[in-house]
Design an enzyme around this catalytic site. Structure first.
Site, PDB file in Angstrom:
ATOM      1  N   ALA A 133     -21.552 -40.783 -41.897  1.00  0.00           N
ATOM      2  CA  ALA A 133     -21.805 -40.552 -40.475  1.00  0.00           C
ATOM      3  C   ALA A 133     -22.910 -39.523 -40.322  1.00  0.00           C
ATOM      4  O   ALA A 133     -23.157 -38.710 -41.221  1.00  0.00           O
ATOM      5  CB  ALA A 133     -20.536 -40.079 -39.775  1.00  0.00           C
ATOM      6  N   ASP A 134     -23.555 -39.567 -39.176  1.00  0.00           N
ATOM      7  CA  ASP A 134     -24.538 -38.560 -38.828  1.00  0.00           C
ATOM      8  C   ASP A 134     -24.435 -38.299 -37.337  1.00  0.00           C
ATOM      9  O   ASP A 134     -24.446 -39.239 -36.537  1.00  0.00           O
ATOM     10  CB  ASP A 134     -25.955 -39.002 -39.185  1.00  0.00           C
ATOM     11  CG  ASP A 134     -26.929 -37.855 -39.056  1.00  0.00           C
ATOM     12  OD1 ASP A 134     -26.863 -36.925 -39.875  1.00  0.00           O
ATOM     13  OD2 ASP A 134     -27.742 -37.859 -38.108  1.00  0.00           O
ATOM     14  N   THR A 135     -24.318 -37.033 -36.969  1.00  0.00           N
ATOM     15  CA  THR A 135     -24.193 -36.651 -35.572  1.00  0.00           C
ATOM     16  C   THR A 135     -25.438 -35.896 -35.144  1.00  0.00           C
ATOM     17  O   THR A 135     -25.886 -34.981 -35.843  1.00  0.00           O
ATOM     18  CB  THR A 135     -22.943 -35.767 -35.362  1.00  0.00           C
ATOM     19  OG1 THR A 135     -21.792 -36.504 -35.771  1.00  0.00           O
ATOM     20  CG2 THR A 135     -22.792 -35.366 -33.902  1.00  0.00           C
ATOM     21  N   THR A 165     -23.105 -40.058 -32.555  1.00  0.00           N
ATOM     22  CA  THR A 165     -22.711 -40.151 -33.958  1.00  0.00           C
ATOM     23  C   THR A 165     -22.930 -41.582 -34.429  1.00  0.00           C
ATOM     24  O   THR A 165     -22.364 -42.521 -33.871  1.00  0.00           O
ATOM     25  CB  THR A 165     -21.246 -39.737 -34.171  1.00  0.00           C
ATOM     26  OG1 THR A 165     -21.066 -38.397 -33.713  1.00  0.00           O
ATOM     27  CG2 THR A 165     -20.866 -39.820 -35.642  1.00  0.00           C
ATOM     28  N   GLY A 166     -23.779 -41.722 -35.434  1.00  0.00           N
ATOM     29  CA  GLY A 166     -23.966 -43.001 -36.099  1.00  0.00           C
ATOM     30  C   GLY A 166     -23.013 -43.064 -37.272  1.00  0.00           C
ATOM     31  O   GLY A 166     -22.806 -42.066 -37.968  1.00  0.00           O
TER      32      GLY A 166
END
EC number: 3.6.1.9
Length: 190
Positions: A72-74, A108-109
């Site tokens: 994840a990336d936020t 978030t991805g």
């Protein structure tokens, strides 16, 4: 856990993501790899979060076959400007001054990699900050040292508890992982 999910690798050193998975009663282990988090300049903020999550997952594709890899990336976005993790305390103060009294988006991805298949999605929450004083911002940065947080704050910390008037969307997304969406996608793997 109600459902028996496949073995999960959390590819994140974020203590917040780890705690969210624990609270979801998800069995996981942590495996970390260094990944360059740069991205092409032409991407929209939603695309940036998903791009980086996918990039993180690709680091595991050749070595993990029978386990789920969750990345994840936020990012925090205001006026289409992406606020990444602050580089210095002064940078963190500047970010919080920009967010003060305004609404911003937290995106978030997420990538769920399983058997070389990439399931990519994202979630967006709107966060409304009250007007923070410079003293509050400086005290927060000095005490909590939010250098590992996009936008220089944690919703679960003092500035979030006292400064956020409301959110539209998922609270856990703002923490760093949209748990409801993640859970629904993991159920599809059973």
């Amino acid at each position: 856990m109600i459902h028996q999910l496949p073995k999960i690798i959390l590819a994140s050193k974020s203590p917040r993501r780890q705690e969210l998975l624990r609270l979801m009663d998800v069995d996981f282990r942590i495996v970390l790899k260094e990944v360059d988090e740069s991205y092409p300049d032409h991407l929209k903020p939603e695309e940036v979060a998903v791009y980086i999550a996918e990039k993180k997952a690709k680091a595991y594709d050749e070595t993990i076959a029978d386990e789920v890899v969750l990345t994840a990336d936020t990012i925090v976005c205001i006026d289409d400007l992406i606020l990444c993790k602050p580089e210095t305390p002064a940078h963190a103060i500047e970010m919080l001054q920009r967010l003060s009294g305004r609404v911003h988006r937290v995106i978030t991805g997420v990538c769920i990699l399983y058997k070389h298949q990439y399931n990519l999605f994202y979630d967006v929450s709107e966060v409304f900050f009250r007007k923070l004083t410079d003293e509050e911002i400086t005290a927060y940065v000095n005490k909590y040292k939010p250098m590992d947080k996009a936008g220089a704050y944690g919703i679960q910390e003092w500035v979030g508890l006292t400064g956020i008037e409301r959110i539209n969307g998922s609270y856990t997304n703002v923490v760093g992982l949209p748990t409801e969406k993640v859970y629904q996608q993991l159920l599809k793997l059973i």
